[in-house]
Design an enzyme around this catalytic site. Structure first.
Site, PDB file in Angstrom:
ATOM      1  N   GLU A   1      -9.932   5.961   6.727  1.00  0.00           N
ATOM      2  CA  GLU A   1      -8.456   5.893   6.865  1.00  0.00           C
ATOM      3  C   GLU A   1      -8.168   7.356   5.975  1.00  0.00           C
ATOM      4  O   GLU A   1      -7.179   8.074   6.367  1.00  0.00           O
ATOM      5  CB  GLU A   1      -7.510   4.768   6.205  1.00  0.00           C
ATOM      6  CG  GLU A   1      -8.156   3.574   7.135  1.00  0.00           C
ATOM      7  CD  GLU A   1      -7.343   2.401   6.421  1.00  0.00           C
ATOM      8  OE1 GLU A   1      -8.152   1.912   5.386  1.00  0.00           O
ATOM      9  OE2 GLU A   1      -6.308   1.772   6.604  1.00  0.00           O
TER      10      GLU A   1
ATOM     11  N   ARG B   1       0.843  -1.326  -0.153  1.00  0.00           N
ATOM     12  CA  ARG B   1      -0.007   0.143   0.142  1.00  0.00           C
ATOM     13  C   ARG B   1       0.832   1.102   0.172  1.00  0.00           C
ATOM     14  O   ARG B   1       0.516   2.179  -0.403  1.00  0.00           O
ATOM     15  CB  ARG B   1      -0.980  -0.113   1.203  1.00  0.00           C
ATOM     16  CG  ARG B   1      -2.073   1.091   1.132  1.00  0.00           C
ATOM     17  CD  ARG B   1      -3.050   0.852   2.062  1.00  0.00           C
ATOM     18  NE  ARG B   1      -4.176  -0.040   1.782  1.00  0.00           N
ATOM     19  CZ  ARG B   1      -5.190   0.586   1.000  1.00  0.00           C
ATOM     20  NH1 ARG B   1      -5.391   1.653   0.669  1.00  0.00           N
ATOM     21  NH2 ARG B   1      -6.043  -0.226   0.764  1.00  0.00           N
TER      22      ARG B   1
HETATM   23  N1  MTE Z   1     -12.687   5.166  14.168  1.00  0.00           N
HETATM   24  C1  MTE Z   1     -12.820   4.861  15.318  1.00  0.00           C
HETATM   25  N2  MTE Z   1     -13.604   5.638  16.538  1.00  0.00           N
HETATM   26  N3  MTE Z   1     -11.885   3.744  16.131  1.00  0.00           N
HETATM   27  C2  MTE Z   1     -11.431   2.926  15.435  1.00  0.00           C
HETATM   28  O1  MTE Z   1     -10.755   2.353  15.768  1.00  0.00           O
HETATM   29  N4  MTE Z   1     -10.412   2.605  13.205  1.00  0.00           N
HETATM   30  C3  MTE Z   1     -10.004   3.267  11.687  1.00  0.00           C
HETATM   31  C4  MTE Z   1     -11.326   3.778  11.177  1.00  0.00           C
HETATM   32  N5  MTE Z   1     -11.838   4.690  12.230  1.00  0.00           N
HETATM   33  C5  MTE Z   1     -11.114   3.382  13.849  1.00  0.00           C
HETATM   34  C6  MTE Z   1     -12.014   4.352  13.438  1.00  0.00           C
HETATM   35  C7  MTE Z   1      -9.542   2.168  10.885  1.00  0.00           C
HETATM   36  S1  MTE Z   1      -7.825   1.684  10.936  1.00  0.00           S
HETATM   37  C8  MTE Z   1     -10.354   1.623   9.885  1.00  0.00           C
HETATM   38  S2  MTE Z   1      -9.614   0.466   8.573  1.00  0.00           S
HETATM   39  C9  MTE Z   1     -11.773   1.980   9.764  1.00  0.00           C
HETATM   40  O2  MTE Z   1     -12.268   2.721  10.852  1.00  0.00           O
HETATM   41  C10 MTE Z   1     -12.381   0.563   9.783  1.00  0.00           C
HETATM   42  O3  MTE Z   1     -13.992   0.887   9.884  1.00  0.00           O
HETATM   43  P1  MTE Z   1     -14.818   1.084   8.522  1.00  0.00           P
HETATM   44  O4  MTE Z   1     -14.090   0.278   7.399  1.00  0.00           O
HETATM   45  O5  MTE Z   1     -16.128   0.536   8.845  1.00  0.00           O
HETATM   46  O6  MTE Z   1     -14.614   2.574   8.158  1.00  0.00           O
HETATM   47  N1  HPA Z   2      -5.869  -2.599   4.562  1.00  0.00           N
HETATM   48  C1  HPA Z   2      -6.063  -3.240   5.721  1.00  0.00           C
HETATM   49  N2  HPA Z   2      -5.810  -4.339   5.979  1.00  0.00           N
HETATM   50  C2  HPA Z   2      -5.360  -5.316   4.906  1.00  0.00           C
HETATM   51  C3  HPA Z   2      -5.142  -4.546   3.669  1.00  0.00           C
HETATM   52  C4  HPA Z   2      -5.398  -3.391   3.466  1.00  0.00           C
HETATM   53  O1  HPA Z   2      -5.086  -2.934   2.289  1.00  0.00           O
HETATM   54  N3  HPA Z   2      -4.716  -5.381   2.986  1.00  0.00           N
HETATM   55  C5  HPA Z   2      -4.693  -6.604   3.549  1.00  0.00           C
HETATM   56  N4  HPA Z   2      -4.736  -6.500   4.739  1.00  0.00           N
HETATM   57 MO1  MOS Z   3      -7.558   0.032   9.404  1.00  0.00          MO
HETATM   58  S1  MOS Z   3      -5.353   0.176   9.541  1.00  0.00           S
HETATM   59  O1  MOS Z   3      -7.176  -0.869   7.841  1.00  0.00           O
HETATM   60  O2  MOS Z   3      -7.607  -1.448  10.525  1.00  0.00           O
END
Ligand code: MTE
Ligand code: HPA
Ligand code: MOS
Length: 778
Positions: free
Chosen positions: A727, A326
C-alpha cells in the site's frame, strides 16, 4: 522414478531471498492458464445465481411478488431474506449489513432477492426484473456525506485524536490558514469480479470457492448464515484476479448467498457478478471532505492544526471505523505536528457501503496535510519542498497517537531523491519554460510518504503456516495469506526455500484453505509477507532443525554446524543432496512437516483514546513528478516520475518494483481521472461501468518512469529485514496531483492558491485554471 528435484543443483548463488524472480504464476497468467474461481471445472448440476437489486436508494420494503419471476423457464428457485436459515448479516465488524434486504432498502443496488437458474443468462435476465417484483415506498435519500454530517447521521460514533492545545497554538501563531478540501472515492476495479462457487458436502458441510482476501471471515459468515459452525464450512481461494481491498470484507455477501442457495437446493451454486452489478452492489474507497485550520510561522513551520474529516461510509459500517482510524493516524504523514486536533466522522449515506482500498484511509489522511503545506508554501512564495522538509519529523519526536518515530529515514531519502531527480535544476527549467509559454504550463512536485505497517486492530496481526516436506524432497507450503497478484506466494516460497537451502523450484505454494490454516487474518494492511513469511519461516525452521539433528546423528558433527545451501546438506565433512537426507530422515521416523506461527511483537492500541503503538514500523518513500498541462483543454501528461521507495531489505526486488509502479499508477488514477458520480436525488451510481468510469491504462504511464529502492534495512526484526510494499507507494502520486496544482498555479502567475480538489479531472483543472486567472492577486 522421478529424478530428485535438487540432485544436481549446486547453485553458485544459494540465497533465495533478496533476489528478483518472476511471480510464481507469471507463466500461467500470461498464457491464460492460471485458473480463477470461474475457471474451475463445473460440477454436474451446477446452478447459477443472480441478484435482484433495489431500484431506489431508500425506502420501506412493503412486499416482494416473485410468482411471475418464479414461473420463468429455467428458474429453479428465488430466495429472499426469509430463506436464510441462520443470521441475515454479513457485516465484518458491526452486525449492520443484511445479506438480503429486509423491511427496508438502504441504497440503490442493494440485493433484495437471489434468482437461481439453470444458466447464468436466465438468472441475470430474471433478476433484472427486480423493479416489477418489489413494492417499495420511497423515503428521502441522503447521498452527500456533508448532508449526512449536517444531520448528525453516522454509522459509528465520531472519533477524536488530539495532542496538546491545537486551538491555542493556532490562535497564537504568526500566520493562519483556513480551508476546505476533498478527495473522491475509487473503485477497486479488480479484473476478476466478485465470485463464489458453493458446493454442498456431506453431513452439513459446505465448500465455498471464493475470490476473497479473507477466507476465515467468509467461513464464519457463511456458517452464521447457514446456522452452522465454522467447522462445517471450508473456504478455498487459490488466487484472485486482484482484490485491492475490495475483497477484504465485501466478498461475504456473495459467499453467503451462494452457500444459502446451495444448501437449500442441495446442488452447487455459482454466483458471479456482472461488472455493472459489482459497481452497484459493492463499496469502494471512501471519499473524504475536510475542513482545516492551521497556524504556522513565517518560515512555514506548522505550529498547530485542527482538521475535521468526513467520510462517505455508505449505508453500513463495514470497515469504515478502522479506515477512519488509519486516516487520523496518517494526517501527520512525515511531519511533526506539535499541537493537533483531528475529528473523524463516518457519514451514513444511502449509497454502497464503502470499504478497504489500498491505503485504507492512509492516503485520505495524509493528503490533507500535503494540501495544507502546499498552500502554505505558495502563500510564503517558497518552494514547497523547502516547507515540507522544514516540517519533517526530527529525532525524539512522536506521532499524535503517541508512537515515537524511531526509524525515520525521510531526510536521507528525500535528499537522495532531490539529487538523483535533479529537482532544483528542473524547478528552474520549469519556471523558465512557463515564463515563455502562455498556453502550456509545466508543474513539478516532490512529496514524501510515511506509512504505518500493521493492522490497526491488534489481534489481526498474527498468522499461521503449514510446511510439508515429502520424501522426495519436494516441499508444499500453505499459509493464511491469499494471493491477489501481489506476489505473496512467491515471497513465502522464497523464504521457505531459503530456510531449507533448496532451490526455489522445490517449493510449491497451494491454495489458501480454511481446512489447513485456521483463524487467519485478511491479507491486507500490506502485512501479507510480514506475517505469513514469518509463520512459514517458523515452520520451515522447525523442520530444518529436526533434519539437522538427524544429519548430525547419522554422519557425526554438531547439529548447529549442519549447513543447508544450494540443495545440499553438509555436515562433518560430508555432503549429500537435500532429498537424500529427507529420505533417510523419513526412515528414521523424523517428522517432516510442521506448522508455524507468528504474532507481531510490541503492538498496543487504546481504541478510546486513539493512543499507543499501532504500527510495528513505518515504510517511507518519496516521488518527484513533472507534468505538462494544456490550459485550454485541461489535458495533461505526466512527463517524468522519479520514485525512491523504502522496502527495507527487499525479499524480491522485481516484485517490489512492480508493486511500486502499480500503486503509483493506481494512486494517480484516483487523484486525477477516476470520478464517481451519484445522481443527487435518486442516488443512482451513474458511473457504473468502464464506459463511464475511467481508470488509467498503460498509456498513462510516464514515458520516463524511474523507480528505485532505497537502501535501508528494516530497523525491526521483520522477515529478513524487509518492509511491506503493497500500500505505501499508493501515496507517491500525491506528487502528480501537486505537480498539476503547480502547473495550474503557474497559469495564474503563482498569485492565487488553486481551488483544486481530487480528482483533478480535465473539467476540474479547467475550472481551477479559470479561477486562478480570474482571482485577484493576494
Ligand atoms: N497487488 C496486486 N497485483 N493486486 C492486488 O489486489 N492489493 C493491494 C496490494 N497489492 C493488490 C496488490 C493491497 S490493498 C494490499 S493490502 C496488499 O497488496 C496485500 O498483499 P500483501 O500484504 O501481501 O502485500
Ligand atoms: N488495513 C486493512 N484492513 C484492516 C486494517 C488495516 O489497517 N485494520 C483492520 N482491518
Ligand atoms: Mo488492502 S486495502 O489493506 O486490502
Amino acid at each position: 522414478m522421478n529424478k530428485p528435484l535438487d540432485s544436481d543443483v549446486l547453485a553458485a548463488s544459494t540465497a533465495q531471498v533478496g533476489v528478483g524472480r518472476p511471480h510464481e504464476s507469471a507463466h500461467l497468467h500470461v498464457a491464460g492458464e492460471a485458473p480463477y474461481v470461474d475457471d474451475l471445472p463445473e460440477l454436474a448440476g451446477t446452478l447459477h445465481c443472480a441478484l435482484g437489486l433495489s431500484p431506489v436508494a431508500h425506502g420501506v420494503l412493503n412486499g416482494i411478488s416473485l410468482d411471475a419471476l418464479r414461473a420463468e423457464p429455467g428458474v429453479v428457485s428465488i430466495l429472499t431474506a426469509d430463506d436464510i436459515p441462520g443470521v441475515n448479516d454479513c457485516g465484518s465488524i458491526v452486525r449492520d449489513d443484511p445479506i438480503l434486504a429486509q423491511r427496508e432498502v438502504r441504497y440503490l443496488g442493494q440485493p433484495v432477492f437471489a434468482v437461481i437458474a439453470r444458466t447464468r443468462e436466465v438468472a441475470r435476465r430474471v433478476a433484472a426484473r427486480a423493479k416489477e417484483a418489489l413494492q417499495i415506498e420511497p423515503r428521502p435519500a441522503v447521498i452527500d456525506p456533508l448532508d449526512a454530517h449536517a444531520r448528525g447521521q453516522y454509522v459509528l460514533p465520531p472519533m477524536h485524536l488530539q495532542r496538546g492545545e491545537a486551538r491555542a497554538a493556532i490562535d497564537g501563531a504568526p500566520r493562519r490558514l483556513q480551508g476546505t478540501f476533498e478527495v473522491g472515492g475509487q473503485e477497486q476495479f479488480y479484473l476478476e469480479g466478485q465470485i463464489s462457487y458453493a458446493v454442498p458436502r456431506e453431513n452439513d458441510g459446505m465448500l465455498v470457492h471464493c475470490s476473497t482476501q479473507h477466507p476465515s471471515e467468509m467461513q464464519h459468515l457463511v456458517a452464521h448464515a447457514l446456522g452452522l459452525h465454522a467447522h462445517h464450512v471450508q473456504v478455498e481461494c487459490r488466487r484472485m484476479g486482484g482484490g485491492f481491498g475490495g475483497k477484504e470484507s465485501q466478498s461475504a455477501l456473495f459467499a453467503c448467498v451462494a452457500a444459502v442457495a446451495a444448501k437449500q437446493l442441495g446442488q452447487p451454486v455459482k454466483l458471479r457478478l456482472d461488472r455493472d452489478d459489482d459497481f452497484l452492489i459493492t463499496g469502494r474507497r471512501h471519499c473524504f471532505r475536510y475542513a482545516y485550520e492551521v497556524g504556522y510561522d513565517d518560515e512555514g513551520r506548522v505550529l498547530g492544526a485542527e482538521v475535521t474529516m468526513v467520510s462517505r461510509a455508505g449505508h453500513s459500517a463495514d470497515l469504515s471505523g478502522p479506515v477512519m482510524t488509519r486516516a487520523l493516524c496518517h494526517f501527520d504523514n512525515a511531519y511533526w505536528l506539535p499541537d493537533v486536533a483531528m475529528h473523524g466522522y463516518c457519514a451514513k449515506t444511502n449509497t454502497q457501503s464503502n470499504t478497504a482500498f489500498r491505503g485504507f484511509g492512509g492516503p485520505q489522511g495524509a493528503i490533507a496535510i500535503e494540501n495544507i503545506l502546499d498552500s502554505i508554501a505558495r502563500t510564503l512564495g517558497k518552494d514547497a519542498l523547502d516547507v515540507r522538509r522544514l516540517n519533517f519529523y526530527g529525532p525524539g519526536q512522536s506521532t499524535p497517537y503517541g508512537q515515537p518515530v524511531v526509524d525515520n529515514v525521510i531526510h536521507e531519502l528525500v535528499a537522495e531523491l532531490e539529487a538523483t531527480s535533479d529537482y532544483r535544476a528542473r524547478r528552474a527549467a520549469v519556471n523558465a519554460f512557463n515564463d515563455t509559454s502562455p498556453v502550456l504550463k509545466r508543474g513539478l512536485a516532490l512529496t514524501p510518504v510515511k506509512f504505518g505497517i500493521s493492522f490497526n486492530v491488534k489481534h489481526f496481526n498474527q498468522a499461521g503456516a503449514l510446511v510439508h516436506v515429502y520424501t522426495d524432497g519436494s516441499i508444499l507450503v500453505n499459509h493464511g495469506g491469499t494471493e491477489m497478484g501481489q506476489g505473496l506466494n512467491t515471497k513465502v516460497a522464497q523464504v521457505v526455500a531459503h530456510e531449507l537451502g533448496v532451490p526455489f523450484e522445490s517449493v510449491r505454494v497451494t491454495a489458501t484453505d480454511t481446512h489447513k490454516i485456521a483463524n487467519t487474518s485478511a491479507t491486507a494492511a500490506s502485512t501479507g509477507s510480514d506475517l505469513n513469511g514469518k509463520a512459514a519461516q517458523d515452520a520451515a525452521r522447525q523442520i530444518r532443525e529436526r533434519l539437522a539433528a538427524c544429519a548430525a546423528a547419522l554422519f557425526g558433527g554438531e547439529t548447529a554446524a549442519v549447513r543447508f545451501a544450494g540443495g545440499v546438506i553438509s555436515v562433518g565433512g560430508r555432503s549429500l543432496p537435500f532429498a537424500e537426507l529427507v529420505t533417510k530422515a523419513y526412515q528414521e521416523r523424523v517428522q517432516l512437516w510442521s506448522d508455524g506461527f507468528y504474532a507481531t511483537p510490541g503492538l498496543s492500541w487504546n481504541r478510546e483514546t486513539l493512543q499507543g503503538r499501532p504500527f510495528y514500523y513505518f515504510a517511507y518513500g518519496a516521488a518527484v513528478s513533472e507534468v505538462l498541462l494544456d490550459t485550454l483543454t485541461g489535458e495533461w501528461r505526466l512527463l517524468r516520475a522519479d520514485v525512491l521507495h523504502d522496502v527495507g531489505r527487499s525479499l524480491n526486488p522485481a516484485i517490489d518494483i512492480g508493486q511500486i509502479e502499480g500503486a503509483f499508477i493506481q494512486g494517480m488514477g484516483w487523484l486525477t481521472m477516476e470520478e464517481l458520480v451519484w445522481h443527487p436525488t435518486s442516488g443512482a451510481l451513474l458511473t457504473h461501468a468502464p464506459s463511464t468510469y475511467k481508470i488509467p491504462t498503460a498509456n498513462d504511464c510516464p514515458a520516463d518512469f524511474r523507480v528505485r529502492l532505497f537502501d535501508n534495512d528494516n530497523a525491526e526484526d521483520s522477515i529478513h529485514r524487509s518492509k511491506a510494499v503493497g500500500e505505501p507507494p499508493l501515496l507517491l502520486p500525491f506528487s502528480v496531483f501537486y505537480a498539476l496544482r503547480d502547473a495550474v498555479s503557474a497559469a495564474g502567475g503563482h498569485r492565487v492558491d488553486p481551488p483544486l480538489s481530487a480528482p483533478a479531472t480535465g473539467e476540474a483543472l479547467l475550472r481551477a485554471i479559470e479561477a486562478v486567472r480570474a482571482g485577484a492577486p493576494r
